[in-house]
Design a protein around this motif. Structure first.
Motif, PDB file in Angstrom:
ATOM      1  N   VAL A  32      23.573  27.222  38.017  1.00  0.00           N
ATOM      2  CA  VAL A  32      24.700  26.588  37.126  1.00  0.00           C
ATOM      3  C   VAL A  32      24.353  26.949  35.760  1.00  0.00           C
ATOM      4  O   VAL A  32      23.399  26.514  35.101  1.00  0.00           O
ATOM      5  CB  VAL A  32      24.776  25.177  37.219  1.00  0.00           C
ATOM      6  N   ARG A  33      25.235  27.875  35.067  1.00  0.00           N
ATOM      7  CA  ARG A  33      25.027  28.067  33.590  1.00  0.00           C
ATOM      8  C   ARG A  33      25.749  27.051  32.754  1.00  0.00           C
ATOM      9  O   ARG A  33      27.021  27.305  32.940  1.00  0.00           O
ATOM     10  CB  ARG A  33      25.682  29.610  33.314  1.00  0.00           C
ATOM     11  N   THR A  34      25.387  26.259  31.941  1.00  0.00           N
ATOM     12  CA  THR A  34      25.931  25.269  31.344  1.00  0.00           C
ATOM     13  C   THR A  34      25.676  25.572  29.835  1.00  0.00           C
ATOM     14  O   THR A  34      25.382  26.946  29.464  1.00  0.00           O
ATOM     15  CB  THR A  34      25.084  23.934  31.270  1.00  0.00           C
ATOM     16  N   PHE A  62      28.564  29.221  38.155  1.00  0.00           N
ATOM     17  CA  PHE A  62      27.948  28.880  39.100  1.00  0.00           C
ATOM     18  C   PHE A  62      27.733  30.044  40.217  1.00  0.00           C
ATOM     19  O   PHE A  62      28.614  30.545  40.644  1.00  0.00           O
ATOM     20  CB  PHE A  62      27.843  27.538  39.601  1.00  0.00           C
ATOM     21  N   ILE A  63      26.707  29.996  40.875  1.00  0.00           N
ATOM     22  CA  ILE A  63      26.396  30.635  42.125  1.00  0.00           C
ATOM     23  C   ILE A  63      25.736  29.730  43.227  1.00  0.00           C
ATOM     24  O   ILE A  63      24.672  29.067  43.043  1.00  0.00           O
ATOM     25  CB  ILE A  63      25.524  31.916  41.993  1.00  0.00           C
ATOM     26  N   GLU A 106      19.347  24.725  36.331  1.00  0.00           N
ATOM     27  CA  GLU A 106      20.081  24.689  35.227  1.00  0.00           C
ATOM     28  C   GLU A 106      20.045  26.285  34.500  1.00  0.00           C
ATOM     29  O   GLU A 106      18.693  26.220  34.210  1.00  0.00           O
ATOM     30  CB  GLU A 106      20.117  23.756  34.401  1.00  0.00           C
ATOM     31  N   VAL A 107      20.980  27.189  34.069  1.00  0.00           N
ATOM     32  CA  VAL A 107      20.578  28.126  33.200  1.00  0.00           C
ATOM     33  C   VAL A 107      21.176  28.267  31.964  1.00  0.00           C
ATOM     34  O   VAL A 107      22.517  27.937  31.827  1.00  0.00           O
ATOM     35  CB  VAL A 107      21.221  29.439  34.128  1.00  0.00           C
ATOM     36  N   ARG A 108      20.666  28.295  30.892  1.00  0.00           N
ATOM     37  CA  ARG A 108      21.267  28.469  29.593  1.00  0.00           C
ATOM     38  C   ARG A 108      20.725  29.576  28.615  1.00  0.00           C
ATOM     39  O   ARG A 108      19.637  29.908  28.990  1.00  0.00           O
ATOM     40  CB  ARG A 108      20.833  27.170  28.996  1.00  0.00           C
ATOM     41  N   LEU A 109      21.604  29.972  27.896  1.00  0.00           N
ATOM     42  CA  LEU A 109      21.046  31.282  26.879  1.00  0.00           C
ATOM     43  C   LEU A 109      20.499  30.668  25.736  1.00  0.00           C
ATOM     44  O   LEU A 109      21.308  29.828  25.001  1.00  0.00           O
ATOM     45  CB  LEU A 109      22.211  32.334  26.752  1.00  0.00           C
ATOM     46  N   GLN A 110      19.298  30.948  25.211  1.00  0.00           N
ATOM     47  CA  GLN A 110      18.635  30.615  24.005  1.00  0.00           C
ATOM     48  C   GLN A 110      18.526  31.517  23.145  1.00  0.00           C
ATOM     49  O   GLN A 110      18.574  33.004  23.453  1.00  0.00           O
ATOM     50  CB  GLN A 110      17.707  29.844  24.398  1.00  0.00           C
ATOM     51  N   GLY A 113      15.816  33.594  24.250  1.00  0.00           N
ATOM     52  CA  GLY A 113      15.976  34.378  25.642  1.00  0.00           C
ATOM     53  C   GLY A 113      16.642  33.397  26.600  1.00  0.00           C
ATOM     54  O   GLY A 113      17.615  32.809  26.301  1.00  0.00           O
ATOM     55  N   ILE A 114      16.485  33.316  28.097  1.00  0.00           N
ATOM     56  CA  ILE A 114      16.985  32.420  29.165  1.00  0.00           C
ATOM     57  C   ILE A 114      16.099  31.348  29.115  1.00  0.00           C
ATOM     58  O   ILE A 114      14.849  31.228  29.314  1.00  0.00           O
ATOM     59  CB  ILE A 114      16.994  33.171  30.351  1.00  0.00           C
ATOM     60  N   ASP A 115      16.851  30.012  29.320  1.00  0.00           N
ATOM     61  CA  ASP A 115      16.234  29.029  29.432  1.00  0.00           C
ATOM     62  C   ASP A 115      16.703  28.572  30.869  1.00  0.00           C
ATOM     63  O   ASP A 115      17.690  27.960  31.201  1.00  0.00           O
ATOM     64  CB  ASP A 115      16.578  27.939  28.649  1.00  0.00           C
ATOM     65  N   MET A 116      15.720  28.508  32.062  1.00  0.00           N
ATOM     66  CA  MET A 116      16.071  28.450  33.582  1.00  0.00           C
ATOM     67  C   MET A 116      15.120  27.379  34.151  1.00  0.00           C
ATOM     68  O   MET A 116      13.986  27.558  33.831  1.00  0.00           O
ATOM     69  CB  MET A 116      16.214  29.409  34.303  1.00  0.00           C
ATOM     70  N   GLU A 117      15.779  26.257  34.453  1.00  0.00           N
ATOM     71  CA  GLU A 117      14.921  25.081  34.787  1.00  0.00           C
ATOM     72  C   GLU A 117      15.052  24.378  36.273  1.00  0.00           C
ATOM     73  O   GLU A 117      16.643  24.227  36.468  1.00  0.00           O
ATOM     74  CB  GLU A 117      14.730  24.099  33.921  1.00  0.00           C
ATOM     75  N   PRO A 118      14.490  24.005  36.901  1.00  0.00           N
ATOM     76  CA  PRO A 118      14.710  23.234  38.407  1.00  0.00           C
ATOM     77  C   PRO A 118      15.177  21.870  37.880  1.00  0.00           C
ATOM     78  O   PRO A 118      14.708  21.184  36.763  1.00  0.00           O
ATOM     79  CB  PRO A 118      13.368  23.332  39.081  1.00  0.00           C
ATOM     80  N   VAL A 119      16.033  21.159  38.660  1.00  0.00           N
ATOM     81  CA  VAL A 119      16.575  19.848  38.207  1.00  0.00           C
ATOM     82  C   VAL A 119      16.073  18.915  38.997  1.00  0.00           C
ATOM     83  O   VAL A 119      16.031  19.044  40.330  1.00  0.00           O
ATOM     84  CB  VAL A 119      18.108  20.040  38.093  1.00  0.00           C
ATOM     85  N   HIS A 120      15.549  17.803  38.523  1.00  0.00           N
ATOM     86  CA  HIS A 120      15.113  16.655  39.352  1.00  0.00           C
ATOM     87  C   HIS A 120      16.306  15.544  39.355  1.00  0.00           C
ATOM     88  O   HIS A 120      16.400  15.001  38.368  1.00  0.00           O
ATOM     89  CB  HIS A 120      13.722  15.927  38.757  1.00  0.00           C
TER      90      HIS A 120
END
Length: 205
Positions: A32-34, A62-63, A106-110, A113-120
Motif C-alpha cells: 500500500v502506497r501511502t 495498492f496491490i 507500507e510503501v512511501r517515497l522519500q 529513496g523508497i521507504d518500504m516497511e512491514p506492518v505489525h
C-alpha cells in the motif's frame, strides 16, 4: 497517459470496502502506497518478489499479491519521471508467510529513496491507519481495479532490472540493512475496514 489517469483520480470519500480472506493454501500481501512523509505523486514504484515482478504501485494505490506461503524477498525500484530511468533504493524485506494469512507493507517515497516497511498490526497503529485509509478509499479502489486489468504494468519491467536488483541485495545483506516480516504479523480481513467514527473524522479533516 497512464500516469495522468491515475493522478487525476482525486482522493474521493471513503467507501465500504469488502476484503476477501486469503485462500487457505496461499498467503496475501497488501503493498500500500501511502502519502504522509512522502512526495512525488507522478513517480511510480515497481514491486518485486525476488526476481519476479509483482507490478507497478502508483500514487495512493495498492496491490493485493497472492503468493505461496514460506520465505520471500520483497523489494522495490522507483521510476524517475524526468529521465525515464530506474533507480534502486534501500527497500529489501525478507518475509516468512503462513498460508491463509494476510500481511501488510507500507510503501512511501522519500527524498532519499523508497521507504518500504512491514506492518505489525498490533503495534504500528499510525501506519495501519494510513494503510486502511487508502484501502477504503473510492479513488484507490478505482485505480486498483484499472491497474489490475493492466496486470499492474508488469510488461513495463525489463528483466535486467530484477537481475540488477538482486545483485544489489547482497550488498544490503552484508551491511545488515534488511527488514523482516514475520508470520505472526498477519491481520484479519475484517480488521482492514475503517470504523464509522474514523471514516467521519477522515472525511472532515
Amino acid at each position: 497517459m497512464l500516469l495522468i489517469f491515475l493522478s487525476l483520480l482525486i482522493y474521493l470519500p471513503l467507501t465500504s470496502q469488502t476484503f476477501e480472506p486469503a485462500p487457505p493454501d496461499k498467503a496475501v500481501v497488501y503493498f500500500v502506497r501511502t502519502v504522509k512523509g512522502g512526495f512525488g505523486s507522478l513517480a511510480n514504484t515497481f514491486m518485486f518478489d525476488s526476481e519476479e515482478a509483482i507490478g507497478m504501485l502508483s500514487y495512493r494505490n495498492f496491490i493485493r499479491y497472492e503468493c505461496d506461503p514460506g520465505e520471500h524477498l520483497f523489494w522495490a525500484i522507483r521510476s524517475n519521471i524526468s529521465t525515464i530511468t530506474f533507480t534502486y533504493y534501500k527497500s529489501y524485506i525478507t518475509a516468512n508467510l503462513d498460508p491463509g494469512r494476510i500481511y501488510l507493507m507500507e510503501v512511501r517515497l522519500q527524498m532519499e529513496g523508497i521507504d518500504m516497511e512491514p506492518v505489525h498490526p498490533a503495534k504500528d497503529v499510525e501506519r495501519l491507519h494510513r494503510i486502511k485509509t487508502v484501502l477504503n478509499n473510492k479513488s484507490s479502489v478505482k485505480a486498483n481495479a484499472y491497474m489490475k486489468k493492466k496486470n499492474f504494468g508488469v510488461h513495463k519491467i525489463d528483466k535486467s532490472f530484477s537481475e540488477n536488483g538482486m545483485k544489489r541485495y547482497k550488498d544490503y545483506e552484508e551491511k545488515d540493512k534488511i527488514l523482516s516480516l514475520y508470520p505472526e504479523w498477519f491481520i484479519e480481513p475484517e480488521d482492514l475496514k475503517l470504523d464509522k467514527k474514523k471514516k467521519r473524522e477522515d472525511t472532515e479533516s
